[in-house]
Design a protein around this motif. Structure first.
Motif: not given
Length: 146
Positions: A23-41
């Protein structure tokens, strides 16, 4: 499209650091680890990863509610872009969420992304001014699937 050694699967916690890097390399920003982890369920969110030979090439994520799919982020490692991996991942997501309408935001200066979405039948419906953290505008696009 037959691509040997390619796996599309739900993301896992062990994918998060690679996803953030992409995300950082190609989008310039990230939705972040908290969202990726918490929302994955969360049952209304779907995150899929594509990997080949144990290397995570990219991922796509969306909200899917009542036949609508809103793509949150979609990124493929630059070394694997324009080789069919993104198309494979995108098609699998749409199949799994069984959406009738897909919407997304794309940076106004993301030519590759814009070309991909237009090729896949999206149309531009509006602009969100200063949408991204760096002040870049977003083009809102939609596609009717069924």
């Amino acid at each position: 499209m037959n691509m040997p050694d390619v796996i599309i699967r739900p993301i896992t916690v062990s994918d998060v650091s690679r996803i953030i890097e992409l995300e950082m390399n190609y989008l310039g920003e990230t939705i972040g680890s908290d969202m990726l982890i918490s929302e994955s369920t969360n049952p209304t969110i779907k995150f899929l990863a594509i990997e080949k030979n144990n290397l995570l090439l990219g991922y796509i994520g969306c909200y899917h509610i009542l036949g609508e799919c809103e793509i949150l982020n979609f990124v493929i490692d630059g070394a694997f872009q324009r080789k069919g991996y993104g198309q494979l991942l995108f098609d699998e997501l749409i199949k799994q969420v069984d959406a009738t309408r897909v919407i997304l935001d794309v940076r106004v200066n993301n030519e590759k992304g814009m070309q991909f979405y237009l090729k896949n039948g999206f149309r531009k419906i509006s602009v969100r001014k200063n949408y991204y953290l760096d002040g870049t505008d977003a083009i809102v696009m939609e596609k009717q699937v069924k």
